[in-house]
Design an enzyme around this catalytic site. Structure first.
Site, short mmCIF file in Angstrom:
data_model
loop_
_atom_site.label_atom_id
_atom_site.label_comp_id
_atom_site.label_asym_id
_atom_site.label_seq_id
_atom_site.Cartn_x
_atom_site.Cartn_y
_atom_site.Cartn_z
N GLU A 1 -2.38 -16.12 2.74
CA GLU A 1 -2.62 -15.03 3.69
C GLU A 1 -3.54 -13.98 3.08
OE1 GLU A 1 1.00 -14.06 6.29
OE2 GLU A 1 1.91 -14.75 4.42
N SER B 1 9.07 3.31 -9.35
CA SER B 1 8.89 4.21 -8.21
C SER B 1 9.01 5.68 -8.60
CB SER B 1 9.91 3.89 -7.12
OG SER B 1 11.23 4.04 -7.61
#
Length: 335
Positions: free
Chosen positions: A213, A312
């Site tokens: 993809e 994060s």
């Protein structure tokens, strides 16, 4: 895999200037190999004084296959039969040789990065690829006007040096959502699915079942059972000064919108949105999931079983032992 020497039987398209615009090779004959077309090698070789020969009389090719004989007979006036011979893996000398080498990769006779493609860009002409075949750029305005006048369909698919793969070869056992995004010279193995936003360049491809993809750049090979998520990218060797061949091992996952600038080993994952280049600073964790050292990503090239994530809270890139195994949907890749 095959080897040299070899001769390709081609149908070449000539432009109004006399230039060869493209060449389609429906069959290739290899010396000292027993297969359907290699029996003709010595006959075809005897017809050639140079490595590219125009054949005026199709009967001289001595082809026994009725379907192929029909295909090369009664050609349109801008089509000619050619033989192209490659004796050694040397730089490309002619446009016919350029097309023959691209066919050799897409037929999967030679793996990506195994053929000498030096001079490829210099050999190919930039043309308009249309539903009526390739058209020289100097003639395109005239052809558009003629199509409009005569109420004909003239669809210009691209203006490029490379045509799409499926104008010449349909690889067996493969799904391609948008054929315009796979170039001639792509190497697609059975079980490969190229989704609508996937892209496969020439001299690149898959070595087994794979979900594509994202983007496979020139020179990049993808191992079997690997998944390139939507919008992800692999760094090629054609621009940016990158001379390292990027590859992805087996059972790997590149998350959506991620990027890769180093070779990956087997069973590796890059999280979505994370782009790793050779100079990226990475905190490497040990088997106890403890930070071990800060190194350049290039030092992890080819390593197996790694999970690349971005912390994060700190933004640091971390490489940990990958606890998961990537598995493709078996039913989806039975093509």
């Amino acid at each position: 895999m095959k080897n040299f020497p070899l001769i390709g039987l081609g149908i070449a398209t000539k432009g109004s200037s006399g230039n060869t615009l493209d060449t389609f090779f429906p069959c290739i004959s290899f010396k000292n190999i027993e297969d359907e077309f290699s029996q003709y090698y010595e006959i075809w070789d005897s017809l050639m004084s140079e490595n590219v020969a125009e054949i005026k009389d199709a009967a001289s090719l001595n082809i026994q296959d009725e379907g192929l004989n029909t295909a090369i007979s009664n050609l349109n006036e801008n089509k000619i039969i050619v033989l192209c011979r490659i004796i050694e893996n040397q730089p490309i000398q002619t446009i016919e040789e350029a097309y023959l080498k691209l066919h050799l990769i897409s037929y999967k006779y030679f793996a990506p990065n195994s053929l000498n493609l030096e001079n490829l860009f210099d050999s190919l002409l930039n043309v308009a690829w249309t539903n009526q075949g390739p058209i020289e750029l100097g003639d395109i305005d005239k052809r558009i006007l003629s199509a409009q006048k005569n109420n004909q369909s003239l669809e210009i698919k691209s203006v490029d040096k490379f045509p799409c793969l499926t104008d010449y070869i349909i690889p067996p056992g493969v799904r391609i959502g948008d054929a315009s995004r796979v170039r001639l010279g792509a190497y697609l193995s059975e079980g490969t699915t190229v989704m609508h936003e996937g892209f496969v360049n020439f001299n690149a491809g898959t070595l087994g079942p794979a979900m594509i993809e994202g983007r496979i750049s020139a020179g990049v090979v993808i191992g079997k059972n690997s998944d390139l998520g939507g919008g992800c990218s692999t760094m090629g060797t054609l621009s940016g000064g990158n001379d390292i061949k990027i590859s992805i091992g087996e059972n790997c996952l590149l998350g959506a919108n991620s990027g890769l600038g180093i070779p990956l080993g087997d069973n590796c994952i890059i999280e979505a949105g994370l782009y790793i280049t050779g100079g990226s600073k990475i905190t490497k964790y040990n088997s106890n999931n403890e930070p071990e050292s800060v190194i350049k990503a290039s030092e992890l090239a080819g390593c197996n079983n790694l999970l690349f994530i971005r912390n994060s809270q700190t933004g640091a890139i971390e490489a940990k032992i990958n606890p998961k195994s990537v598995e493709l949907n078996e039913e989806l890749h039975k093509n």
